[in-house]
Design a protein around this motif. Structure first.
Motif, mmCIF file in Angstrom:
data_model
loop_
_atom_site.group_PDB
_atom_site.id
_atom_site.type_symbol
_atom_site.label_atom_id
_atom_site.label_comp_id
_atom_site.label_asym_id
_atom_site.label_seq_id
_atom_site.Cartn_x
_atom_site.Cartn_y
_atom_site.Cartn_z
ATOM 1 N N SER A 41 1.689 -6.855 -1.679
ATOM 2 C CA SER A 41 2.776 -6.603 -0.317
ATOM 3 C C SER A 41 3.077 -5.129 -0.434
ATOM 4 C CB SER A 41 3.889 -7.725 -0.194
ATOM 5 O OG SER A 41 4.673 -7.580 -1.254
ATOM 6 N N ARG A 42 2.633 -4.355 -1.130
ATOM 7 C CA ARG A 42 2.907 -2.986 -1.505
ATOM 8 C C ARG A 42 4.281 -2.805 -1.525
ATOM 9 N NH1 ARG A 42 -1.112 0.677 -2.405
ATOM 10 N NH2 ARG A 42 -2.773 -0.518 -2.125
ATOM 11 N N PRO A 43 5.077 -3.442 -2.595
ATOM 12 C CA PRO A 43 6.324 -3.376 -3.128
ATOM 13 C C PRO A 43 7.005 -2.258 -3.211
ATOM 14 C CG PRO A 43 5.260 -4.381 -4.883
ATOM 15 C CD PRO A 43 4.293 -4.154 -3.717
ATOM 16 N N ARG A 44 8.357 -2.076 -2.969
ATOM 17 C CA ARG A 44 8.813 -0.510 -3.253
ATOM 18 C C ARG A 44 9.590 -0.506 -4.328
ATOM 19 N NH1 ARG A 44 11.070 0.960 2.387
ATOM 20 N NH2 ARG A 44 10.914 3.122 1.514
ATOM 21 N N VAL A 45 10.106 -1.898 -4.640
ATOM 22 C CA VAL A 45 10.454 -1.918 -6.071
ATOM 23 C C VAL A 45 9.758 -3.226 -6.955
ATOM 24 C CG1 VAL A 45 12.723 -2.709 -7.545
ATOM 25 C CG2 VAL A 45 12.663 -1.288 -5.460
ATOM 26 N N LEU A 46 9.362 -2.966 -8.099
ATOM 27 C CA LEU A 46 8.580 -4.160 -8.895
ATOM 28 C C LEU A 46 9.573 -4.387 -10.040
ATOM 29 C CD1 LEU A 46 6.462 -6.029 -8.719
ATOM 30 C CD2 LEU A 46 4.946 -4.272 -9.257
ATOM 31 N N ALA A 47 9.755 -5.387 -10.208
ATOM 32 C CA ALA A 47 10.750 -5.890 -11.442
ATOM 33 C C ALA A 47 10.031 -6.610 -12.424
ATOM 34 C CB ALA A 47 11.891 -6.352 -11.234
ATOM 35 N N ILE A 78 10.560 -6.124 -2.432
ATOM 36 C CA ILE A 78 10.988 -6.094 -3.964
ATOM 37 C C ILE A 78 10.474 -7.435 -4.549
ATOM 38 C CG2 ILE A 78 12.830 -6.765 -5.425
ATOM 39 C CD1 ILE A 78 14.600 -5.428 -3.153
ATOM 40 N N ARG A 79 9.584 -7.083 -5.512
ATOM 41 C CA ARG A 79 8.581 -8.177 -6.392
ATOM 42 C C ARG A 79 8.988 -8.308 -7.635
ATOM 43 N NH1 ARG A 79 8.033 -11.021 -1.954
ATOM 44 N NH2 ARG A 79 5.986 -10.822 -0.886
ATOM 45 N N VAL A 80 9.054 -9.484 -8.182
ATOM 46 C CA VAL A 80 9.077 -9.783 -9.724
ATOM 47 C C VAL A 80 7.828 -10.378 -10.200
ATOM 48 C CG1 VAL A 80 11.091 -10.495 -11.321
ATOM 49 C CG2 VAL A 80 11.159 -10.976 -8.731
ATOM 50 N N MET A 81 7.749 -9.796 -11.514
ATOM 51 C CA MET A 81 6.749 -10.595 -12.136
ATOM 52 C C MET A 81 7.536 -11.106 -13.518
ATOM 53 S SD MET A 81 3.132 -8.676 -13.212
ATOM 54 C CE MET A 81 2.176 -9.379 -14.460
ATOM 55 N N ASP A 105 -0.278 5.082 -9.002
ATOM 56 C CA ASP A 105 -1.138 4.996 -7.705
ATOM 57 C C ASP A 105 -0.150 4.678 -6.700
ATOM 58 O OD1 ASP A 105 -3.427 5.488 -8.764
ATOM 59 O OD2 ASP A 105 -4.266 3.343 -8.450
ATOM 60 N N GLN A 106 0.761 3.810 -6.753
ATOM 61 C CA GLN A 106 1.502 3.188 -5.661
ATOM 62 C C GLN A 106 2.907 3.707 -5.493
ATOM 63 O OE1 GLN A 106 1.160 -0.901 -5.207
ATOM 64 N NE2 GLN A 106 -0.885 -0.848 -5.429
ATOM 65 N N GLY A 107 3.493 4.459 -6.590
ATOM 66 C CA GLY A 107 4.757 5.216 -6.680
ATOM 67 C C GLY A 107 6.010 4.106 -6.395
ATOM 68 N N PHE A 108 5.649 2.774 -6.612
ATOM 69 C CA PHE A 108 7.075 2.013 -6.474
ATOM 70 C C PHE A 108 8.000 2.233 -7.558
ATOM 71 C CE2 PHE A 108 3.560 -0.328 -8.494
ATOM 72 C CZ PHE A 108 3.963 -0.682 -9.713
ATOM 73 N N GLU A 121 -3.591 13.091 -0.284
ATOM 74 C CA GLU A 121 -4.369 12.009 -0.921
ATOM 75 C C GLU A 121 -3.748 10.784 -1.629
ATOM 76 O OE1 GLU A 121 -6.543 14.231 -3.536
ATOM 77 O OE2 GLU A 121 -8.563 14.615 -2.145
ATOM 78 N N ARG A 122 -2.474 11.122 -1.738
ATOM 79 C CA ARG A 122 -1.659 10.106 -2.173
ATOM 80 C C ARG A 122 -0.411 9.754 -1.521
ATOM 81 N NH1 ARG A 122 -1.012 12.478 -8.325
ATOM 82 N NH2 ARG A 122 -0.161 10.196 -8.727
ATOM 83 N N PRO A 123 -0.628 9.246 -0.531
ATOM 84 C CA PRO A 123 0.627 8.950 0.275
ATOM 85 C C PRO A 123 1.517 8.100 -0.267
ATOM 86 C CG PRO A 123 -1.260 7.900 1.236
ATOM 87 C CD PRO A 123 -1.779 8.693 0.056
ATOM 88 N N MET A 124 1.217 7.263 -1.152
ATOM 89 C CA MET A 124 2.063 6.218 -1.484
ATOM 90 C C MET A 124 3.002 6.725 -2.496
ATOM 91 S SD MET A 124 0.959 4.030 0.031
ATOM 92 C CE MET A 124 1.368 2.044 -0.019
ATOM 93 N N GLN A 125 2.675 8.005 -2.948
ATOM 94 C CA GLN A 125 3.653 8.552 -3.998
ATOM 95 C C GLN A 125 5.197 8.366 -3.923
ATOM 96 O OE1 GLN A 125 2.086 9.526 -6.421
ATOM 97 N NE2 GLN A 125 3.986 10.323 -7.855
ATOM 98 N N ILE A 126 5.543 8.332 -2.393
ATOM 99 C CA ILE A 126 7.046 8.109 -2.305
ATOM 100 C C ILE A 126 7.243 6.902 -1.843
ATOM 101 C CG2 ILE A 126 7.555 10.713 -1.523
ATOM 102 C CD1 ILE A 126 6.590 9.388 1.322
ATOM 103 N N SER A 127 6.668 5.854 -2.125
ATOM 104 C CA SER A 127 6.917 4.552 -1.451
ATOM 105 C C SER A 127 8.231 3.955 -2.155
ATOM 106 C CB SER A 127 5.728 3.598 -1.695
ATOM 107 O OG SER A 127 5.670 3.237 -2.905
#
Ligand code: ATP
Ligand code: MG
Lengths: 268, 278
Positions: free
Chosen positions: B179-185, B107-110, B211-214, B30-36
């Motif tokens: 973009s479903r990032p895998r690292v969010l800074a 990789i995304r930054v905010m 939810d997304q597991g980044f 149910e939560r495939p994003m867990q390992i993203s």
């Protein structure tokens, strides 16, 4: 146009519409007072003809086709000169805003030329081009060039660097960055340049046409002066004022359409 | 209600590890994003600006999907570290690796400022986050989904200038997430918000992270925020990681609980003692 806009529908009687009406009150009042002053003889007709006389002169010139022809010639010169000078100014503004090399190469030279009042070149321009069309186009283009160049350059240089960094982080190509970030960011400043340029455009054209022309509104006014047709002189001046106002309104409409995101244009 | 559902799921997951293995599998599906998330390894990282040696050898490993908070006094190099991780500045020495190939979209930054394009509607601003996929057919749909995730679906056609500060920051979060990032800074993303908006944004951050597991890296000057959100808090001092504190508190965490307050106190005393020494 504004008059039609301002016919109020009962439920849409909001501030901007009322404003549209308000701005015409003063000009209309001035004309009314002027008419009264002329008719009563307070202002001698040889100093300033009554508005009705001016209108009559306009009507006669309209029937003879002379008025339309002269307005058309002036309008054509103004727009072509504006297009030429504006495009070149815009191109240099873009180039120098985006490229350090280009700025180093040309900016100093352009700033030097800017300090020469372009109307001072009239004698030289007459020697170069005579009094044919190219002389007027050259002067108008030169006058229009600088406000557009300077404001385009300024607009591009002052785009928020944080937004540019954001665009790069999100993988925009140079083209996309320009289209989505730099150009829209520079647009308000470019419009300031356009408004300035429109003023300079009319000024240059009036001077050039009164000094060296064989057609156009300025020429019509000079001809009329020689024959002491003061009503035609006043008519020409009024038409210049109207055309100037028209150009300004057109640029405002364009501004409102393209800058609808800007808080200053969200008065709805 | 959603939060409650998620909570019970994660509790089931906990329990199931010991007893019901089949159930656990259902939960994972149910939560495939867990390992993203991507793991992150930093070795001997150095960065100077002229004579100013800002980072003097950072060694750090962040496992995939971990939520790390970085604290430290102003000017200690937190933003610099984040910018290096995000690839915005050049590294002087050392290395940063993500354990495999990374795409720019991973990789995304905010930032503290939302940095929205004022001349683009909210939805178009979110689409910017798609990177090279901006032109794809499902761009609209993906942006709308991200906007729904941050709770602003109804603002899609607004100009950014009419949004509140918190809403703008949520749009920026949607743009980072799309973009479903895998690292969010995050570089003090909530620094400019009022206290209440801040708490609701913290909840939102935690929710999307779960939810997304980044892998999340949050720079903040608010130690309470760090201990409330992170699995681990790093204290940077004099260009190095001076303390590495694991926050072993079960989620959802009770704000203001004695446990968190204790951790907050000890991290604060680290920071203050460093301040006294200089
Ligand atoms: N581009 C730059 N050029 C020169 N010096 C810089 C640059 N960026 C950062 N610095 C310097 O590096 C040091 C660390 O800055 P940084 O922005 O990383 O601090 P910070 O920990 O994020 O501080 P704050 O909590 O106030 O945001 C500061 O002394 C700053 O002056
Ligand atoms: Mg900082």
């Amino acid at each position: 146009m504004s008059l039609i806009d301002s016919i109020p529908l009962p439920r849409s009687l909001r501030l901007p519409r009322v404003d549209g009406l308000v701005q015409w009150i003063v000009p209309l009042a001035i004309i009314a007072i002027w008419q009264v002053a002329s008719v009563t003889g307070f202002v001698p007709v040889r100093v300033l003809p009554a508005p009705s006389d001016v209108a009559l002169a306009g009507w006669k010139l309209l029937l003879s086709g002379e008025l339309v022809r002269n307005i058309w010639v002036s309008f054509w010169r103004a727009s072509i000169g504006f297009l030429i000078g504006g495009s070149i100014g815009f191109a240099f503004g873009l180039a120098n805003g985006l490229s350090q090399l280009s700025a180093k190469l040309t900016d100093t030279t352009l700033q030097m030329v800017r300090n020469v009042p372009h109307l001072a070149l009239i004698p030289l321009v007459i020697l170069w081009f005579g009094i044919d069309e190219s002389a007027k186009l050259f002067l108008v283009a030169l006058g229009v060039f600088f406000p557009i160049y300077l404001n385009t350059l300024h607009g591009i240089r002052t785009v928020d660097p944080q937004l540019i960094e954001m665009g790069r982080i999100y993988g925009m190509t140079d083209g996309e960055l320009f289209r989505r970030v730099i150009f829209p960011g520079a647009l308000p400043s470019i419009f300031v340049g356009i408004r300035f340029a429109l003023g300079i455009m009319w000024l240059t054209l009036i001077v050039a046409e009164t000094i060296a022309a064989s057609s156009g509104l300025g020429y019509m006014a000079m001809q009329a002066r020689e024959f002491m047709l003061i009503d035609v002189v006043v008519l020409s001046i009024l038409i210049y004022a109207l055309l100037g106002k028209l150009a300004d309104s057109a640029s405002r409409v364009l501004e409102r359409l393209t800058l609808s995101w800007h808080p200053a244009f969200q008065k709805r | 209600m959603q939060t409650a559902l998620r909570t019970s799921l994660s509790e089931t997951e906990f329990a199931s590890r010991a007893s019901f293995a089949p159930h656990a599998r259902v939960v994972r599906e149910e939560r495939p994003m867990q390992i993203s998330g991507l793991p992150l390894s930093i070795r001997g990282l150095r960065k100077s600006f002229g004579d100013n040696e800002v980072l003097r050898g950072i060694d750090l490993h962040i496992p995939a999907g971990q939520f790390v908070a970085i604290v430290g006094k102003s000017g200690c190099g937190k933003s610099t570290l984040l910018r290096l991780i995000a690839g915005l500045d050049k590294i002087d020495a050392g290395s940063i690796s993500f354990g495999g190939d990374v795409q720019p979209e991973d990789i995304r930054v905010m930032f503290q400022e939302p940095r929205l394009l004022p001349w683009a509607r909210v939805l178009a601003n979110v689409e910017v986050g798609l990177g090279r996929d901006r032109a794809s057919k499902d761009a609209h749909a993906r942006a709308e989904k991200a906007l729904t995730e941050v709770g602003l679906a109804d603002k899609r056609d607004q100009w950014p200038s009419v949004l509140s500060g918190g809403q703008k920051q949520r749009v920026a979060l949607g743009r980072a997430l799309v973009s479903r990032p895998r690292v969010l800074a995050f570089d003090e993303p909530l620094g400019a918000l009022d206290a209440l908006t801040r708490i609701s944004m913290q909840r939102l951050l935690e929710r999307v992270w779960r939810d997304q597991g980044f892998t999340a890296i949050l720079v903040t000057h608010d130690v309470a925020e760090a201990v409330a959100l992170a699995d681990r808090v790093l204290v940077i001092e004099e260009g190095r990681i001076a303390h590495d504190v694991t926050i072993n508190v079960a989620r959802p965490r009770q704000r203001g609980s004695a446990e968190l307050a204790g951790l907050e106190g000890s991290i604060l005393s680290h920071l203050l003692s460093a301040d006294d020494r200089t």
